[in-house]
Design a protein around this motif. Structure first.
Motif, PDB file in Angstrom:
ATOM      1  N   ALA A 176      57.505  12.698 -20.556  1.00 31.95           N
ATOM      2  CA  ALA A 176      57.794  14.191 -20.316  1.00 31.95           C
ATOM      3  C   ALA A 176      58.798  14.393 -21.548  1.00 31.95           C
ATOM      4  O   ALA A 176      59.798  13.727 -21.490  1.00 31.95           O
ATOM      5  N   GLY A 186      60.359  18.481 -20.544  1.00 35.08           N
ATOM      6  CA  GLY A 186      59.839  19.172 -19.504  1.00 35.08           C
ATOM      7  C   GLY A 186      58.077  19.195 -19.512  1.00 35.08           C
ATOM      8  O   GLY A 186      57.378  19.424 -18.364  1.00 35.08           O
ATOM      9  N   GLN A 187      57.581  18.946 -20.936  1.00 35.75           N
ATOM     10  CA  GLN A 187      55.992  19.023 -21.136  1.00 35.75           C
ATOM     11  C   GLN A 187      55.709  17.439 -20.937  1.00 35.75           C
ATOM     12  O   GLN A 187      56.201  16.577 -21.352  1.00 35.75           O
ATOM     13  N   ILE A 188      54.726  17.193 -19.876  1.00 38.12           N
ATOM     14  CA  ILE A 188      54.164  16.097 -19.577  1.00 38.12           C
ATOM     15  C   ILE A 188      53.011  15.847 -20.709  1.00 38.12           C
ATOM     16  O   ILE A 188      52.030  16.563 -20.929  1.00 38.12           O
ATOM     17  N   TYR A 189      53.271  14.392 -21.060  1.00 39.79           N
ATOM     18  CA  TYR A 189      52.021  14.052 -22.057  1.00 39.79           C
ATOM     19  C   TYR A 189      51.480  12.784 -21.441  1.00 39.79           C
ATOM     20  O   TYR A 189      52.339  11.832 -21.412  1.00 39.79           O
ATOM     21  N   GLN A 190      50.354  12.761 -21.594  1.00 38.49           N
ATOM     22  CA  GLN A 190      49.563  11.428 -21.241  1.00 38.49           C
ATOM     23  C   GLN A 190      49.731  10.283 -22.380  1.00 38.49           C
ATOM     24  O   GLN A 190      49.592   9.312 -22.063  1.00 38.49           O
ATOM     25  N   ASP A 191      49.271  11.101 -23.301  1.00 33.98           N
ATOM     26  CA  ASP A 191      49.217   9.988 -24.717  1.00 33.98           C
ATOM     27  C   ASP A 191      50.224  11.116 -25.754  1.00 33.98           C
ATOM     28  O   ASP A 191      49.864  12.023 -26.201  1.00 33.98           O
ATOM     29  N   GLU A 212      65.157  15.559 -24.233  1.00 37.85           N
ATOM     30  CA  GLU A 212      65.364  14.619 -23.011  1.00 37.85           C
ATOM     31  C   GLU A 212      63.835  14.111 -22.899  1.00 37.85           C
ATOM     32  O   GLU A 212      62.986  14.922 -22.623  1.00 37.85           O
ATOM     33  N   PHE A 230      61.591  11.775 -20.452  1.00 37.84           N
ATOM     34  CA  PHE A 230      61.156  10.813 -18.985  1.00 37.84           C
ATOM     35  C   PHE A 230      60.135  10.069 -19.440  1.00 37.84           C
ATOM     36  O   PHE A 230      58.755  10.369 -19.744  1.00 37.84           O
ATOM     37  N   MET A 246      57.126   7.949 -17.231  1.00 35.97           N
ATOM     38  CA  MET A 246      56.813   8.187 -15.973  1.00 35.97           C
ATOM     39  C   MET A 246      55.475   7.515 -15.885  1.00 35.97           C
ATOM     40  O   MET A 246      54.653   7.227 -16.897  1.00 35.97           O
ATOM     41  N   GLN A 247      55.125   7.188 -14.655  1.00 35.80           N
ATOM     42  CA  GLN A 247      53.767   6.606 -14.328  1.00 35.80           C
ATOM     43  C   GLN A 247      52.532   7.539 -14.959  1.00 35.80           C
ATOM     44  O   GLN A 247      52.664   8.690 -14.473  1.00 35.80           O
ATOM     45  N   ARG A 248      51.608   7.048 -15.276  1.00 36.56           N
ATOM     46  CA  ARG A 248      50.486   8.007 -15.808  1.00 36.56           C
ATOM     47  C   ARG A 248      49.885   8.356 -14.702  1.00 36.56           C
ATOM     48  O   ARG A 248      49.578   7.615 -13.506  1.00 36.56           O
ATOM     49  N   ILE A 249      49.266   9.598 -14.649  1.00 39.01           N
ATOM     50  CA  ILE A 249      48.822  10.185 -13.550  1.00 39.01           C
ATOM     51  C   ILE A 249      47.285  10.175 -13.814  1.00 39.01           C
ATOM     52  O   ILE A 249      46.787  10.716 -14.566  1.00 39.01           O
ATOM     53  N   GLU A 250      46.627   9.928 -12.545  1.00 41.28           N
ATOM     54  CA  GLU A 250      45.159  10.077 -12.406  1.00 41.28           C
ATOM     55  C   GLU A 250      44.974  11.221 -11.909  1.00 41.28           C
ATOM     56  O   GLU A 250      45.400  12.081 -11.770  1.00 41.28           O
TER      57      GLU A 250
END
Lengths: 754, 80, 159, 294
Positions: free
Chosen positions: B51, B54-59, B70, B72, B74-78
């Protein structure tokens, strides 16, 4: 992006373009294709939950007339280790062993051999002629026992991952995950009230009505076509290629219509077997699972044990929370404990919290994704704990949640700060909903719970072909499970400014369109929808250029409005607008066919929150629970096709209620599932449910052109706790374990003194 | 300097360090910086979702990172 | 294999086929006769996806032997629409978005036809109990019930 | 091991002859009525080849006769046909309730009382209801015909009293005396599409003062076979079937039960709810009997 935008098509509920074929029986699902010269493949499955394979004698089966091919684990190439990639999760070598056991069988129903024969009855006879010698090992079935250091091991090479140092001894705990912030001891010290409890949620199956099925046809060079029901044919192709060490160029996957998946059709089971059998038999091989095989050998979701501790001040403010979460992985690592850990506290503002989660091997089928994987289990426990707190503090359960609800800017427990989210809007809507403000029926209880799922983006491709009369063909790569062709056509209609009825959507095969990840993760309307919109914008830019060329003006002097190219204000007033049909009709003179396209890895999926409340009545003499009313409120960001958004919410509610009330994997001591059929694996029937009232909240996701968040997964999360909380309030007795099956409810009532 | 928060399951690679400030203008540069600080960490971090503000990026390979961003891990989300 | 020759009427058309004695009507419809509109969800009578009418009575095709069907009349989903177009039940399923994946839909439509022939104006409870043998995992049944109610209205009082 | 074969004899004698030939030759034959249990078993637990003897072509097995004091229900009549029969429904509402609970609408289109009885499942819904009505089975075999009370027809889990070469032709029921009514209740976790966790059929006769003069109570799914519970019936006789009598009848059912714990319920649970079902079914039968000329 603002809610005030006046859309023409978005937000309506037109008839889906594939509808007529689906109500007349024309639509072709996984088992509906029959090829000339086709033979039938069937799988021999382990009668033991845990055993070493000492030998397999297939000679009698091979010699039978009508038997064309027999395969066992020995026919598979040694597989590489490494991540599968995409949505599937897990390891390639585990995937390969899961679809055909090698040295060990790890659950009752584990595939050990497969045959291809001239008819289904010959194939069955051939299976019966295969002799497998086993050394039976003690099955590991109980989650807590499996975690003990002296438990029998499923995999002697399994060393717990994510520990500070590699452990010395192998274990059934495949991985741990920790998450935390602040200081929980300090937080609990600030609490006036602390509730804690252990909650057990059973292993449950996705329960799609269509069993897995495929047809594979290989030629002498190894080029192979596979028709199958899948949530993602590109990922099935990749998995099959990895398991069989094939060149992706030699594999073509065609997605049939799909009769439900809910996450369970994101991994291969039959396809690599069918490819191998077809290659050996040199004929097309059709494979269809029985319902029993679906239950015994395809992806359920994890049973789990969740311990929650939650502290609050007298005014309801949460001061601290902790969670201990153990998830059954089944035979191979990969339980959704990560998302379980990340979702458990996600809806709430918490300064101090800690989560510890475990991925635990047991002799049960390898779990697969199931709608918001991991979240229903952990959030069930948390939402029950909040309900207990609400009763202890005498605060309305919605007010208590509102007091602690996350909003834009709140730091989510899993890391980042939330962008705009709809949790508070859902709670506010619930508080004033007529179903909430009316009295609770006599003898019933009303339970409230919140649901959450991240939603994902990932990769999608889309093409837009403008036909010569101005009608539109969309080509995309996301199998349509719940009406997504309609929403794609609607987004294209809105973007292009042409009527919905002029647009048709086609799900391309792996050779005819660009890569797309699975239909899953609530991503299709969000990510593939974004690709469709971008492809439409591409075609609009081309049309404007064609109009500019026709008119002899610059491209920036052309605007696109209501499906027509018009001259910009101030540009030659004599120019008549050019419709899409006119531009298409003239395309040969302006540069050839009109084809727009887009491919993307969509980022910025919007978190989806929901609030559910339910009225349940309990028969105190039998323990039977009846659902009298159910209301589901959810933030969709923007509902493209309203009726299908409602349908997702209603379907998730029904699945969640089924899991809460009756669904569970029941095992005997040898690890044999006792209820592998729809008679005793009790998914809700029509007479079990009331109408499910829905309310769609729309807090737009700034990352999507229309504000879409994705809706498919969040709806299954809240119903479990909403049901349990309703039963607790109806009876005054808190039952921690699911399902709330009549014997359990009656026993709890009796233990509490009737 | 971007503020980088490491998920608990990755602390194995950072010797337990939870927050680190690193100079990086893109995710790719950030991975290089992490690998330089903790040799061998790159692969584990590259498998994560991140992230960024605040914006989550898988890739997130090409995503820009601001001076005060900032980040973060984090674990990839399925999903199902 | 001692196959049996059977002559039956499927959707008004006389059909001859050979079957094994233990084969179900469902298997023969799908694998021998290419009538794949009738779906298999369980093959044990627990899901209703293979609902067909046999001499006008609702049955699961998985629980009828193909060998038993000689001289009987079978109606499958392929026989519900007419030359005039979709049957009103089919049209209402579309209008109410009463299908998501669609695998249970043929069975539900056949079952609804049998229901409305016997109970032209059923209440919600009657509909829910009549259709309890048709599992749907996608919709939560809400929109299916509404589609059936609307179809009943339309059939009882054609516009 | 031979293959499967299918035969559809046209008369009782032909069925008996065919079954007898198979018995003598040591070949397996199995009677097919509705097939809703048989086809499932053939595809699952018991795949061995056999001759399937379809009795639906035998006129008597499809006969429903209500003339005179005796009612005859052919063994192969689908429960949907019974459910549609207004006179039968008025005479035996409880028996038809049990027939209406066999599976789905689709299942009822095929499943028969005779098949439910021959299948001899401990949880078969119609068996306790038939026991309550005092039904008798009509059996045809090489030695001619014989009759047996329903409660003696089922002898164990999946086992019935038919000897080699015999088959069930139908059921005989006496036309109920004035003031008689029956009721059936079962318990399942779902509302439909489920197997009874416990089931109870009750038939009571009330005199004109509302006093019970006769009662038969059958229980299912709480023992290896459905049972007639004479003590439960006796608890009602001589009473107005008040709460105390209901409680006593329920207790008698619990006492007669010898349930097991399985995927559908625990032994304790079954023993508890069989009393609840008995009380509720008996109260319904009583209320019906009051309306039936008592």
């Amino acid at each position: 992006m603002s809610e005030a935008i006046d859309y023409k098509v978005i937000g309506t509920s037109p008839i889906r373009p594939d509808g007529v074929d689906k109500v007349t029986g024309r639509a072709q699902y996984g088992a509906d294709l029959n090829l000339p010269n086709q033979i039938y493949g069937k799988v021999l499955r382990s009668p033991h939950a845990h055993a070493r394979i000492l030998g397999i004698d297939t000679s009698r089966a091979r010699a039978m007339p009508g038997v064309f091919a027999v395969i066992t684990g020995a026919d598979f190439p040694e597989s590489e280790r490494g991540a599968i990639g995409g949505e599937g999760g897990g390891d390639v070598s585990d995937l390969a062993k899961n679809i055909m056991a090698r040295d060990k069988v790890l659950y009752h129903g584990h595939a050990v051999a497969a045959v291809a024969a001239s008819s289904q009855s010959v194939a069955e006879a051939a299976l019966a002629a295969i002799e497998v010698r086993y050394e039976v090992l003690p099955p590991v079935l109980d989650l807590l026992s499996a975690m003990q250091p002296d438990a029998p091991l499923l995999d002697p090479n399994c060393f717990t991952k994510n520990l500070p140092e590699k452990p010395e001894r192998p274990s059934n705990i495949a991985a741990v995950m920790k998450l935390g912030r602040g200081n929980v001891d300090e937080g609990f010290a600030q609490a006036d009230v602390i509730v804690e409890g252990e909650y057990r949620i059973p292993m449950a199956h996705q329960g799609y009505i269509e069993p897995h099925a495929c047809v594979a046809s290989a030629n002498e060079q190894g080029q192979t076509t596979v028709w199958c029901c899948t949530q993602g044919h590109f990922e099935f192709r990749a998995m099959t290629a990895k398991v069989l060490r094939m060149n992706i160029a030699d594999l073509k996957f065609i997605a049939s219509e799909i009769g439900g998946g809910f996450g369970g059709k994101t991994v291969v089971y039959l396809e690599p077997l069918a490819v191998l059998l077809s290659r050996k038999a040199r004929r097309p091989v059709k494979m269809m699972m029985t319902r029993e095989e679906v239950f015994r050998a395809t992806g359920p979701t994890s049973g789990a044990i969740c311990r929650i501790r939650l502290g609050a001040r007298r005014d309801g403010t949460f001061t601290a929370a902790s969670a201990w979460l153990a998830y059954e992985a089944g035979a191979y690592a990969g339980a959704p404990m990560g998302p379980g850990a990340m979702t458990v506290f996600a809806p709430y503002v918490l300064e101090h919290f800690q989560v510890e989660a475990f991925d635990v091997l047991v002799n049960k089928p390898k779990v697969a994704a199931y709608r918001a994987p991991g979240a229903p289990q952990s959030m069930y426990a948390m939402e029950c704990a909040i309900d207990e707190l609400s009763i202890r503090l005498g605060i309305d359960p919605i007010d208590l949640r509102l007091k602690n609800a996350a909003e834009a800017g709140t730091q989510a427990p899993y890391g980042p700060k939330f962008p705009p989210i709809g949790l508070k809007a859902c709670l506010e809507a619930a508080r004033v909903h007529p179903n909430y403000t009316r009295p609770v029926p006599a003898g019933a209880g009303r339970g409230v719970a919140v649901g959450f799922w991240f939603n994902v983006g990932m990769q999608s491709s889309a093409e837009v072909h403008i036909n010569e009369n101005g009608t539109v063909t969309l080509v995309e790569g996301s199998p349509d499970i719940g009406g997504s062709r309609a929403s794609m056509c609607m987004m294209a209609a809105e973007t292009l400014g042409v009527p919905y009825e002029q647009i048709r959507a086609l799900i391309g095969d792996t050779e005819s369109t660009g890569f797309s990840n699975v239909t899953g993760g609530s991503r299709t309307t969000f990510a593939t929808g974004m690709a469709v919109v971008r492809a439409c914008e591409d075609i609009i830019a081309q049309c404007k250029a064609r109009a500019a060329a026709t008119w002899g003006v610059d491209a920036d002097q052309v605007l696109w409005e209501d499906g027509r190219a018009i001259p910009a204000p101030g540009v030659n007033a004599e120019l008549k607008p050019l419709s899409l049909a006119e531009i298409a009709g003239n395309a040969a003179r302006t540069g050839g066919p009109l084809l727009g396209r887009a491919s993307l890895n969509a980022q910025g999926a919007g978190a989806g929150f929901s609030v559910n409340f339910a009225d349940l009545a309990v028969d105190r003499e039998t323990g039977k629970v009846d659902v009298l009313a159910f209301t589901a409120i959810q933030d969709a960001g923007k509902a493209i096709h309203r009726a299908y958004v409602e349908g997702q919410i209603q379907g998730g509610a029904a699945q969640g209620l089924g899991w809460a009330l009756n669904e569970e994997y029941i095992y005997d001591e040898q690890g044999v599932m006792q209820n592998a059929g729809f008679l005793d694996y009790r998914i809700p029937v029509a007479s079990d449910l009331p109408m499910i009232d829905t309310q769609i909240i729309e807090v737009p996701n700034p990352s999507h052109p229309f504000g879409v968040r994705g809706v498919g997964e969040t709806p299954i999360v809240a119903p479990l706790a909403a049901a349990a909380n309703a039963v607790a309030r109806a009876t005054g007795v808190r039952i921690h374990d699911l399902p709330l099956a009549p014997p359990r409810v009656l026993a709890a009532l009796e233990a509490a003194g009737g | 300097m971007a503020r980088v928060v490491i998920a608990d399951h990755l602390l194995v690679y950072t010797g337990g360090q939870h927050v680190v400030e690193l100079p990086a203008a893109s995710f790719r540069e950030l991975l290089e910086a992490l690998d330089e600080r903790w040799p061998g960490a790159r692969e584990a971090f590259a498998r994560c979702a991140v992230a960024i503000d605040g914006q989550i990026y898988q890739d997130a390979y090409l995503e820009p990172i601001g001076k005060d961003s900032e980040v973060f891990f984090m674990q990839r989300i399925e999903g199902g | 294999m001692n196959k049996i020759q059977i002559e039956t009427a499927i959707n008004g058309e006389v059909v001859e086929f050979l079957c094994e004695p233990q084969q179900s009507l469902l298997e023969v419809l799908r694998e021998t006769l290419g009538r794949t509109g009738t779906k298999e969800g369980c093959a044990t009578g627990d899901c209703g996806a293979c609902s067909v009418l046999m001499d006008g009575r609702l049955v699961c095709a998985c629980l009828v032997l193909a060998a038993e069907t000689g001289g009987h009349a079978i109606t499958t989903i392929e026989g519900i629409a007419t030359d005039a177009g979709l049957h009103p039940i089919q049209q209402k399923f579309l209008e109410h978005a009463a299908l998501q994946c669609g695998i249970c839909t043929p069975g539900l439509i056949v079952a609804t036809k049998a229901l409305l022939e016997k109970h032209p104006e059923p209440d919600e409870t009657t509909i829910r109990y009549w259709l309890a043998g048709n599992l749907c995992r996608c919709t939560g049944y809400d929109k299916i019930i509404r589609a059936v109610q609307d179809a009943a209205r339309e059939l009882a009082h054609p516009a | 091991m031979g293959g499967f074969s299918y035969a559809a004899p046209g008369s009782v004698d032909e069925v008996v002859t065919l079954l007898g030939e198979h018995a003598r030759a040591g070949r397996r034959a199995q009677v097919l009525a509705g097939g809703t249990d048989l086809l499932v078993q053939m595809r699952g637990v018991d795949r061995t080849p056999r001759t399937i003897v379809d009795i639906k072509g035998v006129a008597e097995t499809g006969t429903l006769r209500l003339d005179g004091a005796e009612i005859f229900i052919g063994a192969a009549i689908p429960s949907a046909v019974l459910n549609d029969h207004a006179e039968l429904a008025a005479l035996f509402p409880g028996l038809l309730e049990s027939a209406d609970l066999i599976g789905s609408t689709q299942i009822q289109g095929r499943a028969s009382l005779g098949g439910n009885l021959c299948n001899a499942s401990p949880a078969g819904d119609t068996i306790p209801a038939l026991i309550a009505t005092g039904a008798r089975t009509v059996i045809a075999g090489p030695a001619g015909r014989r009759e047996l009370p329903v409660e003696d027809f089922v002898v164990g889990v999946g086992r019935n009293a038919l000897a080699a070469g015999e088959f069930l032709v139908g059921l005989k029921l006496a036309r109920p005396a004035p003031g008689t009514a029956d009721a059936y209740l079962r318990f399942t976790p779902r509302t439909e599409m489920d197997i009874a966790v416990a089931g109870c059929g009750v038939s009571v006769t009330l005199d004109t003062n509302g006093v019970c003069t006769a009662a038969r109570i059958g229980i299912g799914a709480v023992a290896p076979r459905a049972l007639l519970v004479p003590a439960a019936g006796q608890a009602l006789v001589g009473t107005r079937i008040d709460d105390a009598a209901l409680a006593a009848a329920g207790a008698a059912c619990s006492a007669a039960a010898s349930p097991i714990t399985d995927k559908r319920g625990t032994a304790d649970y079954r023993r508890t709810i069989i009393a609840v079902l008995c009380r509720r079914a008996a109260a319904t039968a009583r209320d019906r009997a009051r309306g039936a000329g008592a």
